[in-house]
Structure formats: structure tokens, C-alpha cells
Design an enzyme around this catalytic site. Structure first.
Site, mmCIF file in Angstrom:
data_model
loop_
_atom_site.group_PDB
_atom_site.id
_atom_site.type_symbol
_atom_site.label_atom_id
_atom_site.label_comp_id
_atom_site.label_asym_id
_atom_site.label_seq_id
_atom_site.Cartn_x
_atom_site.Cartn_y
_atom_site.Cartn_z
ATOM 1 N N HIS A 1 -52.580 19.317 -117.936
ATOM 2 C CA HIS A 1 -53.103 18.340 -118.899
ATOM 3 C C HIS A 1 -53.726 19.002 -120.122
ATOM 4 O O HIS A 1 -53.999 18.331 -121.120
ATOM 5 C CB HIS A 1 -54.147 17.441 -118.230
ATOM 6 C CG HIS A 1 -53.540 16.336 -117.422
ATOM 7 N ND1 HIS A 1 -53.143 16.512 -116.110
ATOM 8 C CD2 HIS A 1 -53.253 15.055 -117.728
ATOM 9 C CE1 HIS A 1 -52.640 15.387 -115.645
ATOM 10 N NE2 HIS A 1 -52.692 14.479 -116.591
ATOM 11 N N SER B 1 -51.176 10.589 -118.922
ATOM 12 C CA SER B 1 -51.871 11.481 -117.964
ATOM 13 C C SER B 1 -51.763 10.894 -116.576
ATOM 14 O O SER B 1 -51.369 9.744 -116.399
ATOM 15 C CB SER B 1 -53.348 11.573 -118.363
ATOM 16 O OG SER B 1 -54.040 10.418 -117.892
ATOM 17 N N ASP B 2 -52.153 11.674 -115.577
ATOM 18 C CA ASP B 2 -52.278 11.085 -114.256
ATOM 19 C C ASP B 2 -53.725 10.612 -114.092
ATOM 20 O O ASP B 2 -54.551 10.747 -114.998
ATOM 21 C CB ASP B 2 -51.852 12.096 -113.181
ATOM 22 C CG ASP B 2 -51.440 11.394 -111.890
ATOM 23 O OD1 ASP B 2 -50.739 12.009 -111.079
ATOM 24 O OD2 ASP B 2 -51.833 10.217 -111.700
ATOM 25 N N TRP B 3 -54.043 10.087 -112.921
ATOM 26 C CA TRP B 3 -55.290 9.373 -112.657
ATOM 27 C C TRP B 3 -56.548 10.227 -112.915
ATOM 28 O O TRP B 3 -56.743 11.255 -112.295
ATOM 29 C CB TRP B 3 -55.279 8.921 -111.191
ATOM 30 C CG TRP B 3 -56.271 7.893 -110.826
ATOM 31 C CD1 TRP B 3 -57.559 8.120 -110.450
ATOM 32 C CD2 TRP B 3 -56.083 6.478 -110.771
ATOM 33 N NE1 TRP B 3 -58.171 6.944 -110.140
ATOM 34 C CE2 TRP B 3 -57.299 5.910 -110.347
ATOM 35 C CE3 TRP B 3 -55.011 5.629 -111.037
ATOM 36 C CZ2 TRP B 3 -57.476 4.537 -110.192
ATOM 37 C CZ3 TRP B 3 -55.181 4.253 -110.875
ATOM 38 C CH2 TRP B 3 -56.397 3.723 -110.470
ATOM 39 N N ASP C 1 -57.338 12.345 -114.987
ATOM 40 C CA ASP C 1 -57.118 13.777 -115.136
ATOM 41 C C ASP C 1 -57.741 14.389 -116.376
ATOM 42 O O ASP C 1 -57.781 15.613 -116.505
ATOM 43 C CB ASP C 1 -55.628 14.082 -115.056
ATOM 44 C CG ASP C 1 -55.226 14.269 -113.593
ATOM 45 O OD1 ASP C 1 -54.276 13.616 -113.143
ATOM 46 O OD2 ASP C 1 -55.891 15.065 -112.907
#
Ligand code: GLC
Length: 746
Positions: A271, A293-295, A297
Site C-alpha cells: 500500500h 486499498s484493502d480493509w 490498510d
């Protein structure tokens, strides 16, 4: 690699003119809002992760999000699946409030995880998990399942699916192994591209299509420790050899979005890595869609990865690295931080405009500016018809892999007596896995909705269950059936009856799915040994697992072993059909099934990892090899021919002709796999690599000749200069037990 022409981060969208017009009319707040994605909980009645039941939208919270904060995306399901009617009501409310917002109208983009059917929809068919679909080696099946998933997701009013996982799974301990298409880059590429085309179709703006998400970019599938979201170390060459191809195939298939790997790659959280998210993904690969993005992150750059002192610094790092949209998702810190960064100039407006451009490109590609979501139900007439139910059963049947069948004990005679023992006998959890009606897939209240009939019921349709013996609770996903159903048969009949033992792995994903060993527990082994000692008839082991648990300590006790990596809600019925010979199994292992805890080597290993009788280096001794799988009919590979002319230039194709014969009495689906080898190369050559496969159906007692074509360039490899390389010399082609070699002298 994508040609150098893509050496720029900004590729003109077909909707360029409309996008620029919208950008010009947007305030900074609206732009920052578009880059913000919120969890459904934030706009629902109740507390985050503890919503009031039954679920309801909190209009005041929704207005705060859409009117005041200008948020452009919402995701997830508030903890569990909802009915079609409720999903459509949620979407109608969100789009109504969104259209009433002052300022520039930009439709909201809603995303969800529908990874094996529309799992968060009560009426959604639960298909086999991706790894179980991969066992079919059938891109057309994967595409059709994706089409059905898109259809049912779109009927809910949701136009964006966080799927497929394109991570190549190179570590079988990993908790998300079941969410992948296995260990081979070529297989993952072919099935991933098929899935994307199923989701998006020719035109993703059509009412029954959804946007796909290639995830998790990059290197998520081979954590060094095998534990989820732990460091990954991959040399740039291996990155291009193993990890990149599926994402390149996904780009070629037109995927509209990418989700970032939560982990760190070579010491840098992805990220926060512009070399991966911009230089590689944009300039080298030419990706045009949005990166989400992921959760949480961005927060994890501070709290977990510790590469940023503050959330604001983490926001700057992520946005400048190439994150276009933040899955925040439970507060407005990102919005506040990015506003401040834009106002101070620490994040230039050029970067914000670029991110919003991509987000608007995706929204236009989905036709969201012109459509009214949810689309009318008249668009979804197939929702509850036989069309999808046939596919549902076909996909479950194709997921079964017959690992062994000593003395051909299978199939059993229809109506015969059976003793059934083990886990998952009367609960659906192990058959469906995680990401079902809840995230982890083990909630008795929700994960039993439309989840398939129990194995006991399914087997009773074709057999006489003379005894049912549930696994002891200590062995993990124990069954809820009461102990040792008394038998109305004589003890002899019970002892002589075939024994079917089911080993299910408790569904789990992500960090909750981390385990310490692939081996079975001592309790499980002891219990199974005791069972087998008490029964004199044929013994059949059924494995329904997230990942390949090591069964070497019990393997020889069984005459037959059948495996499916979670076949979905049609799984139990398909197994019952299979056991009595309703069809012949055709699944093939999309990964190497390990025999030993510390021998987790993939099939495309190097010569140094082979069995060396002289040095007794027996590193590579799997329980069952990649591509393995038996049928009720045996298929004889009669001949392999390299068709002339042989390739002279890299741009040529290598064509092979294979002749097969079905020597059994069952019609058999056989997947022909073409492996290639390079005898000498400037980078140590793998012993073999899959470069073509084709499932074909051969009727009993007949022969078939099949031609397959492979781009000659695909026999190359990533060289010392990190570029695709093909060197003169001797090559081999292996199909089944047959091998041909030839020398290429350009
Ligand atoms: C999770 C997963 C990702 C999923 C996302 C939204 O953390 O890593 O695969 O799509 O959150 O649910």
C-alpha cells in the site's frame, strides 16, 4: 510484458470527455469523497460490527456520508447476508439519497465479496470455492459460474464484485488457499481471465454484469511463514515468472479494478510502494482502472507495518504510491487527512485528479451515470430458473478429485448399506467454506440459509445408512448429529459395510484461518485408525477442506480417497451421485498435495529439488502431484506427435497432437495437460511447466485425437535482465506419460 507504449500512468478513457467535464465541476471535497469507501455499518442503525437487527439504513448517517462527506463508494454487508428484497431496498435508498445530494451528481459505487456465487444474498446460489472450481481445469465453466454470480449480484443492485483472487497460491498453509485457482501461474491466468470475462461480459454496463476486481496485488499468495498478511520475499524475476502473469491476463481481459495486497513485499508494504502500484502496475502493465486499498490498510501502515508515524502521513504515502480509493472503511479519518494534504499541497491536485479520473472511468464503464440501480427485476428473469441450478450441480460435480481407487472399490452399488463417519455429516459449513452467508462461514443462524442438504440426507437418497458415527468434538468441525446412531442391522452387516469417513476443515479465512500445522491432529488420526480397525469392508475417505491437510498417516488405511476444496451447496448431492456412479469424477489437482509437513514444494520445482538417488536428496515427494486425478474409466495416452513445421521463430506456435483411448465403461472427461521443459537455460530451468490444457469428453471404448497449440514464446522465461527470454537448445513436451524432445536452432 505490455509494450513500452504504456509507459505512462495516465491512459485516456473512452469516457474522457465526460470525465473531464465532471472533474472541472467538482469541488476538492467532492473529489476527496470519491476516493473514500465506507463500510455499510457506518450508514446503518446500530453500532459498527453490532448493528441493530433487522438491518436498516440510518438515513441521517447516510445523508452525512453522501451529502456532507460526498463519499463515493460503500461496501460489505453489515455482518451477514440479506434477502434480495432487502438488498434492493438498501440500494434504492442509497441511490435516492445520493441523487438528492447538492453539487455535482456522481453515482455511488457499491462493492461486495461474491466469491463463490452471490454468497451475501440469501437467494444466491453457493457455487464451489475458486480452488474447487479450478479442479475442473475448465475456463468455460469458471466463466459461466462468474456470469451466474454477476447476474445474482446485479439483481441485488450491486455493480462491483471484489473477485477474482488472482494470487498464485505457493504456500498451502495459507488461510486463503481455497480462494485461489491454485499454484500454477498459467492455470490461474486462464481461469482468472475467464472469471473476469464472466463478471464483466463484453459490456460491463449491461444490467446483469458487474465490475471485476483483480486481487490482491501483489505477492499475497506466498507468505514466507504461511500465515496471512505476513512478509513475502520475492525476487523481481520470480515476481514476473510466477506472480505477475495472472494480473497481466486480467488486464488483457479488461478488469476494471485492482485491490491491493495488505501485506509487505520485500520489506515494503504494498500500500506504500509506488514501484509496485505505479511503476509496475501502471507504467509497465498499462492498467487503466481504479486501485482500491484493502480493509483499513492505510491505518495499518501506522499500527501494523509501522512505516508511518501518523494516519495523515500514511494517507499521503498510500495515495502517492498509487491507491485511488481507500477502503477506510469505518470512519472519516481518510477524508479529513486527504483534505488537509491537498490543501497543504503535500498531495498535489494532479494526483487527486488522476485518482478521481480512474474512479469516474469505472463508474462510466458500468454506465452508472445513465442507469437507475437497482435495475428492474424484469431484467433478471433467470433468477430462480433451472438454468443456474444445472450449472450449480455441474460445477459441484466437476470439483471432485478421485485421488485413489484401490481395487476399484468405487463406484459403490446403488442402494447398498453404508457406514458414515466423521465431520460435516449434518452441517453445511465445511461444504461451503468461508465467505458464505457470513465472513467466516460458521454461523448456525446465517450460514445454514440456502446452504444445501446435509450429507446424511444426500446419501440416504441412494444408500442405506446403517450407522452414522460423528467425529468427536475435539476433532475440529465436529458434526451436530448425536453420537453413534443405533443400527437396525446386524453387527456383521455393519462391520462388513463400506465405511465412508468425512474429514472437513472448519471454514475460516484471513487471520482467523491461520493454523500451525497441515498435519491432522493426533486425536483425529487415532480416531480414524480406530474406526478403520473396527470395519472390515471397503474404506473411503472424503476430504472437504480449505487447503491440503497432510493425510500420510492415514492414507494407506483407505481404498479410495475423494477430495473437493469446498464444493458449495450442491456438494453433498454431487458426492452421493458420484459414490453410486451417477457420473465419473474428472477433477484434477490444481496444486501439489504434500506428503510431509516440511516438504511444501510446487510441481514446477527445480532439478535441485528432485529425487536424487545418488545424494538421497528426496526433496520432492508429494502425496499426490499437481494435475493428478482419476476417473472411473481409465484413459490410455496412445501417442504424442509434434506437428510440423516445428517453431522456427519466437512468434510461431508449437502444435502437438495427442491420441487418447477410453478403456473403461464410463464416459470420461479427461483434461489433457501439456507440460514443457527446457534442458539448459541461463536461469535454472524448472523440471516442467504447464503451458496448455484442455478438458475433453471421451465416450467409453472410443479414441480421440486432439490438437493443442502453444505460443513458442511461452516456452521462454524471465531472464537475468527481467525480460522475457527464449534461448536456443533442447526442449521437451510432456503429455501424460508421453514425452517428445526437439532442438531449436534459430
Ligand atoms: C478483506 C479481504 C478482501 C476483501 C475485503 C472486503 O480484508 O482481504 O479480499 O475483498 O476485505 O471485504
Amino acid at each position: 510484458m505490455i509494450p513500452a507504449a504504456a509507459q505512462k500512468t495516465y491512459i485516456k478513457s473512452p469516457h474522457h470527455r465526460e470525465i473531464l467535464a465532471t472533474l472541472r465541476s467538482m469541488t476538492l471535497k467532492e473529489k476527496v469523497g470519491q476516493m473514500t469507501q465506507l463500510n455499510l455499518d457506518v450508514v446503518s442503525v446500530g453500532e459498527i460490527y453490532q448493528l441493530k437487527e433487522p438491518h436498516a439504513i440510518d438515513t441521517a448517517k447516510l445523508i452525512e456520508a453522501l451529502h456532507n462527506r460526498k463519499v463515493g463508494s460503500i461496501l460489505n454487508c453489515g455482518g451477514h447476508a440479506y434477502s434480495l428484497a432487502h438488498w434492493r431496498s438498501i440500494q434504492s435508498t442509497i441511490h435516492l439519497i445520493s441523487r438528492q445530494a447538492p453539487g455535482t451528481y456522481i453515482p455511488l459505487l457499491y462493492g461486495i465479496d461474491a466469491i463463490h456465487g452471490a454468497n451475501y444474498l440469501h437467494e444466491g446460489l453457493l457455487f464451489p470455492q475458486p480452488l474447487a472450481q479450478a479442479a475442473s481445469f475448465d475456463p468455460s465453466l469458471v466463466r459461466r459460474v462468474a456470469m451466474a454470480t454477476a447476474y445474482q449480484t446485479a439483481a441485488s443492485g450491486i455493480p462491483w464484485n471484489f473477485s477474482p483472487v488472482l494470487d498464485v497460491a505457493r504456500h498451502p498453509l495459507w488461510s486463503r488457499f481455497f480462494e485461489t485457482y491454485g499454484e500454477d501461474p498459467y492455470l490461474v491466468s486462464e481461469l482468472g481471465a475467464a472469471c473476469i470475462s464472466g463478471y464483466q461480459g463484453q459490456d460491463p454496463s449491461r444490467p446483469t454484469q458487474v465490475a471485476a476486481t483483480m486481487k490482491h496485488f501483489l505477492g499475497y499468495g506466498m507468505p514466507h511463514s504461511g500465515k496471512d498478511r505476513t512478509p513475502t520475499y520475492i525476487h523481481p524475476r520470480q515476481l514476473r515468472e510466477w506472480i505477475l502473469p495472472p494480473f497481466m491476463a486480467g488486464i488483457r481481459a479488461g478488469a476494471l479494478s485492482v485491490m491491493v495486497n495488505s501485506g509487505e513485499l520485500n520489506g515494503i508494504p504494498v500500500h506504500a510502494d509506488p514501484e509496485i502500484l505505479t511503476d509496475l502496475l501502471r507504467k509497465e502493465m498499462g492498467f487503466q482502472g481504479l486501485v482500491v486499498s484493502d480493509w483499513e490498510d492505510i491505518e495499518k501502515l501506522v499500527s501494523v507495518h509501522r512505516v508511518a508515524e501518523t494516519y495523515k502521513e500514511a494517507t499521503r504515502m498510500a495515495v502517492m504510491a498509487g491507491v485511488d480509493m481507500a477502503m477506510v472503511p469505518n470512519d472519516y479519518r481518510f477524508t479529513d487527512a486527504l483534505m488537509a494534504l491537498a490543501e497543504s499541497g503535500e498531495v498535489p491536485m494532479k494526483r487527486i485528479d488522476e485518482a478521481v479520473y480512474r474512479i469516474l472511468h469505472v463508474k462510466h464503464s458500468l454506465g452508472l451515470f445513465k442507469r437507475q440501480l437497482p435495475e428492474p427485476m424484469s431484467q433478471f428473469t433467470l433468477m430462480q430458473t433451472d438454468t443456474f441450478h444445472k450449472l450449480h450441480m455441474e460445477s459441484a460435480r466437476s470439483s471432485w478429485i478421485l485421488l485413489k481407487n484401490r481395487n476399484r472399490v468405487l463406484p459403490l452399488s446403488k442402494g447398498s448399506a453404508l457406514v458414515l463417519a466423521g465431520q460435516a455429516l449434518d452441517e453445511p459449513f465445511c461444504w461451503n467454506g468461508a465467505w458464505t452467508r457470513t465472513w467466516q462461514g460458521i454461523d448456525p443462524k446465517w450460514d445454514t440459509i440456502n446452504a444445501g442438504i446435509s450429507l446424511i440426507e444426500a446419501l440416504q437418497e441412494h444408500f442405506q445408512l446403517v450407522r452414522t458415527i460423528p467425529a468427536p468434538q475435539s476433532s475440529g468441525a465436529g458434526s451436530m448429529v448425536n453420537a453413534n446412531t443405533p443400527s437396525n442391522q446386524s453387527q456383521t452387516a455393519v462391520v462388513q459395510a463400506p465405511l465412508v469417513v468425512v474429514l472437513g476443515e472448519k471454514p475460516s479465512t484471513e487471520k482467523p484461518g491461520d493454523i500451525q500445522q497441515l498435519s491432522l491432529s493426533a486425536d483425529e488420526v487415532a480416531w480414524i485408525r480406530g474406526l478403520c480397525a473396527a470395519h472390515l469392508g471397503p474404506k473411503i475417505l472424503i476430504l472437504v477442506q480449505n487447503r491440503p491437510r497432510i493425510i500420510s498417516s492415514i492414507d494407506t488405511l483407505f481404498d479410495a480417497i475423494l477430495l473437493s476444496n469446498q464444493p458449495g451447496a450442491a456438494g453433498t448431492r454431487s458426492l452421493s451421485d458420484l459414490l453410486h456412479g451417477g457420473f465419473s469424477p474428472s477433477g484434477r489437482l490444481p496444486y501439489t498435495y504434500p506428503a510431509h509437513e516440511h516438504s511444501l514444494i510446487t510441481y514446477d520445482h527445480k532439478h535441485t529439488e528432485r529425487l536424487h538417488t545418488d545424494f538421497s536428496m528426496n526433496a520432492f515427494q508429494p502425496a499426490y502431484p499437481f494435475g493428478h486425478g482419476l476417473g472411473y474409466s481409465s484413459i490410455r495416452y496412445e501417442s504424442l506427435e509434434l506437428l510440423k513445421p516445428l517453431p522456427a521463430m519466437e512468434s510461431d506456435s508449437l502444435r502437438v497432437r495427442v491420441r487418447l483411448r477410453n478403456e473403461g465403461s464410463f464416459t470420461q472427461k479427461e483434461t489433457i495437460m501439456v507440460f514443457v521443459g527446457d534442458s539448459v537455460a541461463s536461469i535454472t530451468p524448472p523440471v516442467k511447466r504447464l503451458r496448455a490444457f484442455k478438458p475433453v469428453e471421451i465416450k467409453a471404448g472410443t479414441s480421440l485425437a486432439v490438437d493443442l497449440s502453444i505460443p513458442f514464446s511461452s516456452l521462454g522465461f524471465v531472464g537475468r535482465d527481467l525480460r522475457q527470454t527464449l534461448e536456443p537448445g533442447w526442449f521437451s513436451v510432456q503429455v501424460g506419460p508421453l514425452m517428445e524432445q526437439w532442438q531449436w536452432k534459430p
